[in-house]
Scaffold this active site. Structure first.
Site, mmCIF file in Angstrom:
data_model
loop_
_atom_site.group_PDB
_atom_site.id
_atom_site.type_symbol
_atom_site.label_atom_id
_atom_site.label_comp_id
_atom_site.label_asym_id
_atom_site.label_seq_id
_atom_site.Cartn_x
_atom_site.Cartn_y
_atom_site.Cartn_z
ATOM 1 N N ASN A 214 -51.716 -28.110 1.489
ATOM 2 C CA ASN A 214 -50.398 -28.435 0.926
ATOM 3 C C ASN A 214 -50.306 -28.258 -0.583
ATOM 4 O O ASN A 214 -49.212 -28.132 -1.117
ATOM 5 C CB ASN A 214 -49.959 -29.845 1.310
ATOM 6 C CG ASN A 214 -50.781 -30.891 0.612
ATOM 7 O OD1 ASN A 214 -51.999 -30.818 0.603
ATOM 8 N ND2 ASN A 214 -50.135 -31.862 0.015
ATOM 9 N N GLU B 84 -61.347 -40.224 -8.033
ATOM 10 C CA GLU B 84 -61.592 -39.067 -8.879
ATOM 11 C C GLU B 84 -60.666 -39.206 -10.085
ATOM 12 O O GLU B 84 -59.936 -40.174 -10.215
ATOM 13 C CB GLU B 84 -61.357 -37.778 -8.083
ATOM 14 C CG GLU B 84 -62.379 -37.646 -6.968
ATOM 15 C CD GLU B 84 -62.362 -36.304 -6.237
ATOM 16 O OE1 GLU B 84 -61.474 -35.485 -6.480
ATOM 17 O OE2 GLU B 84 -63.268 -36.102 -5.401
ATOM 18 N N CYS C 192 -48.748 -35.777 -0.045
ATOM 19 C CA CYS C 192 -49.434 -37.001 0.368
ATOM 20 C C CYS C 192 -48.911 -38.218 -0.379
ATOM 21 O O CYS C 192 -48.895 -39.331 0.140
ATOM 22 C CB CYS C 192 -50.935 -36.860 0.134
ATOM 23 S SG CYS C 192 -51.319 -36.414 -1.573
ATOM 24 N N GLU D 276 -59.907 -38.086 -0.412
ATOM 25 C CA GLU D 276 -58.516 -38.350 -0.789
ATOM 26 C C GLU D 276 -57.673 -37.961 0.418
ATOM 27 O O GLU D 276 -57.597 -36.781 0.775
ATOM 28 C CB GLU D 276 -58.131 -37.536 -2.019
ATOM 29 C CG GLU D 276 -58.951 -37.928 -3.236
ATOM 30 C CD GLU D 276 -58.617 -37.108 -4.474
ATOM 31 O OE1 GLU D 276 -57.855 -36.143 -4.374
ATOM 32 O OE2 GLU D 276 -59.152 -37.451 -5.533
HETATM 33 P P1 NAD Z 1 -57.206 -31.392 7.377
HETATM 34 O O1 NAD Z 1 -57.994 -32.624 7.307
HETATM 35 O O2 NAD Z 1 -56.811 -30.858 8.693
HETATM 36 O O3 NAD Z 1 -57.974 -30.191 6.656
HETATM 37 C C1 NAD Z 1 -58.411 -30.297 5.326
HETATM 38 C C2 NAD Z 1 -59.583 -29.364 5.100
HETATM 39 O O4 NAD Z 1 -60.682 -29.828 5.874
HETATM 40 C C3 NAD Z 1 -59.329 -27.923 5.518
HETATM 41 O O5 NAD Z 1 -59.918 -27.061 4.567
HETATM 42 C C4 NAD Z 1 -60.061 -27.831 6.850
HETATM 43 O O6 NAD Z 1 -60.482 -26.526 7.161
HETATM 44 C C5 NAD Z 1 -61.255 -28.730 6.581
HETATM 45 N N1 NAD Z 1 -61.926 -29.249 7.769
HETATM 46 C C6 NAD Z 1 -61.386 -29.535 8.975
HETATM 47 N N2 NAD Z 1 -62.350 -30.006 9.817
HETATM 48 C C7 NAD Z 1 -63.516 -30.019 9.124
HETATM 49 C C8 NAD Z 1 -64.843 -30.421 9.440
HETATM 50 N N3 NAD Z 1 -65.173 -30.886 10.633
HETATM 51 N N4 NAD Z 1 -65.772 -30.312 8.471
HETATM 52 C C9 NAD Z 1 -65.457 -29.859 7.243
HETATM 53 N N5 NAD Z 1 -64.215 -29.458 6.887
HETATM 54 C C10 NAD Z 1 -63.241 -29.548 7.818
HETATM 55 O O7 NAD Z 1 -55.922 -31.634 6.454
HETATM 56 P P2 NAD Z 1 -54.697 -30.662 6.209
HETATM 57 O O8 NAD Z 1 -53.842 -30.666 7.424
HETATM 58 O O9 NAD Z 1 -55.187 -29.361 5.668
HETATM 59 O O10 NAD Z 1 -53.984 -31.407 5.007
HETATM 60 C C11 NAD Z 1 -53.016 -32.382 5.170
HETATM 61 C C12 NAD Z 1 -53.601 -33.756 4.922
HETATM 62 O O11 NAD Z 1 -54.149 -33.818 3.596
HETATM 63 C C13 NAD Z 1 -52.545 -34.831 4.962
HETATM 64 O O12 NAD Z 1 -53.032 -35.954 5.639
HETATM 65 C C14 NAD Z 1 -52.323 -35.161 3.495
HETATM 66 O O13 NAD Z 1 -51.797 -36.432 3.245
HETATM 67 C C15 NAD Z 1 -53.690 -35.001 2.962
HETATM 68 N N6 NAD Z 1 -53.662 -34.842 1.499
HETATM 69 C C16 NAD Z 1 -54.146 -35.859 0.712
HETATM 70 C C17 NAD Z 1 -54.102 -35.741 -0.671
HETATM 71 C C18 NAD Z 1 -54.620 -36.836 -1.576
HETATM 72 O O14 NAD Z 1 -54.839 -36.566 -2.740
HETATM 73 N N7 NAD Z 1 -54.833 -38.037 -1.085
HETATM 74 C C19 NAD Z 1 -53.580 -34.591 -1.248
HETATM 75 C C20 NAD Z 1 -53.098 -33.596 -0.413
HETATM 76 C C21 NAD Z 1 -53.152 -33.730 0.962
#
Ligand code: NAD
Length: 487
Positions: free
Chosen positions: A159, A464, A290, A257
């Protein structure tokens, strides 16, 4: 052999990994399409596997001792060059990021890409200006040294790929770690541009590695590698559980995060029009933020007036192509994500929650979803309790401050909260009462890069930002010199 570069918005983007200073292809690729037009095929990107992860960690482990042995000032030089180069290439990166994940081009060009440069500058400066903590006690002189921790893995979501990758890479590199970044498979292209810029800025081979691919394949292999000494993750709580298990097996510190379900509290004493405009602004980036305040909690006495103002501001949104400067709400990232958002709204309807506005796709042939507001039958509704990550807000009212705080704290998340009030005392009380890593009063998204950032509850582990990230990426060592005796 490197693959041919893909031509995206007049920019040649490598679809390959970047490992040990070189481009490396994979036998298998995955397709990346643009959310702006799903028929627009952007690239076939290398799909890394366990072998790719091994190569990348090996490159980082080999490069680590040399990078770690430099002084913070020596490491800062290529980081400053990288920052300058980002600033010189804002339009190019913005166009590719917009095609890849559909954030508004105007905000990418005006702020977001430059923020990446600021991330590198900020951490280079912080690492150089760091003063070791020193004190005397019991006849000894003490100081705390920061030692680079080792190869670090950084995993980012789709995102805000550019913003989050640079936010996480900068402290890791400034602290002296060699890094492997794995961007999300739905938006991997700006990371590839970053590899080119870092290469040209003189970041030594192996110090920054970028691998492309799926999370459960190359991502899982990276976080399981025993040579990795830090994992910094942003994404969903579900993925954090997997990564946390891998980190636990190898006893590796990790930060997470994660998602949010932030309250946006509006008190009767607030500037109601500003509050309503801010609430309508939570549809920006199609609600894929997020930190968004997705639960509107409004004092009952001003509910009617607030809703009227909110509807007026929401009506002013223009859905459309994110490259068009008139557009204020672009499409969702992917058809699967659109289906997920639709699923939430359908289940809410089924549960008896009232859809006040929106609740449908905007057009049948695109990935847009109407700005949607839902009044739940009760606070246990899934639409209140789970992150939708789309343009869907919930609407609830409260009668007093205590009830407002209780509602604000009534989910398992705790990433952020927004409070609108005209009273400083109330701002102080409510700000203290809401359990979240970040609270904004009468404002939103303003953030000093040196401030701690992270979540409470299922919104995350660790902090962070500023020195917190530099400490995370270091092993802290206390050195005691003198004649003191054990007491
Ligand atoms: P996701 O958890 O599906 O994927 C995030 C990353 O993790 C991707 O690069 C994915 O390929 C990787 N990944 C998935 N499974 C893995 C595994 N088993 N081992 C290692 N890596 C793995 O999240 P998303 O759908 O890409 O992003 C949306 C989410 O991110 C939402 O929940 C959003 O709130 C959160 N988000 C949080 C913040 C914050 O700063 N708190 C910022 C942006 C987004």
């Amino acid at each position: 052999m490197p693959s041919a570069r893909a031509e995206i918005s007049d920019t040649a983007v490598s679809p390959d990994h970047y490992i040990g200073g070189r481009r490396l292809s994979s036998h298998v690729t995955f397709e990346v399409r643009s959310p702006l037009d799903w028929d627009w095929h952007l690239a076939d990107v290398a799909r890394g596997d366990a072998l790719t992860a091994d190569l990348a960690v090996t490159a980082a482990a080999d490069a680590f001792p040399g990078w770690a042995s430099l002084t913070p000032k020596e490491r800062a030089e290529p980081l400053f060059r990288l920052a300058d180069s980002i600033d010189e290439n804002i339009e190019m990166v913005a166009r590719v990021e917009c095609a890849d994940m559909a954030m508004l081009l105007e905000s990418l060009e005006a702020r977001v890409i430059h923020r990446g440069a600021e991330n590198f500058r900020n951490y280079a400066e912080l690492a150089v200006s760091h003063q070791e903590r020193r004190w005397s006690s019991k006849g000894t002189d003490n100081h705390v040294e920061r030692m680079p921790a080792g190869p670090a893995v950084i995993i980012t979501p789709w995102n805000a790929p550019w913003l989050l990758s640079t936010w996480k890479l900068a402290p890791a590199l400034a602290a002296g770690n060699a890094v492997i970044l794995k961007p999300a498979e739905w938006a991997p292209l700006s990371a590839s541009l970053l590899a080119d810029l870092a290469h040209d800025a003189g970041i030594p081979p192996g110090v920054l590695n970028i691998v492309q691919g799926h999370g459960d394949e190359v991502g899982a292999a990276l976080v399981s590698d025993r040579r990795v000494r830090r994992i910094s993750f942003t994404g969903s709580p579900e993925t954090a559980r997997h990564i946390g298990q891998a980190a636990a097996r190898n006893i590796v510190p990790f930060t997470a995060e994660l998602g949010g379900k932030g309250p946006l509290l509006v008190f009767a004493d607030s500037d109601l029009d500003s509050a309503a405009r801010r609430a309508a602004g939570q549809y920006d980036d199609a609600g894929q933020t997020c930190l968004a305040g997705t639960r509107l909690l409004v004092e009952e006495s001003v509910s009617t007036d607030f809703l009227e103002l909110f509807n007026r501001h929401t009506d002013a949104h223009i859905l459309g192509d994110s490259r068009d400067p008139r557009t204020t709400v672009g499409p969702l990232i992917h058809p699967d994500h659109l289906a997920r958002v639709e699923g939430f709204v359908e289940r809410a309807r089924h549960h008896g929650d009232r859809v006040i506005r929106g609740g449908e796709r905007w057009k049948q042939d695109g990935l847009w979803y109407e700005p949607t507001l839902i009044e739940p039958v009760d606070n246990d509704s899934e639409i209140v309790q789970r992150e939708v990550f789309g343009p869907v807000l919930t609407y609830q009212t409260f009668t007093d401050e205590e009830a407002a705080i209780a509602l604000g704290n009534s989910t398992s998340y705790g990433l952020s909260g927004i409070v609108y009030t005209g009273s400083e005392e109330r701002a102080e009380r409510v700000g203290r009462g809401i359990r979240a890593g970040t609270i904004w009063v009468n404002t939103y998204l303003v953030r000093d890069l040196t401030a701690p950032f992270g979540g409470i509850g299922i919104s995350g582990i660790g902090r962070e930002g500023g020195d917190y990230a530099l400490d995370f990426h270091s092993d802290l060592k206390t050195v005691q010199v003198g004649q003191g005796t054990v007491t």
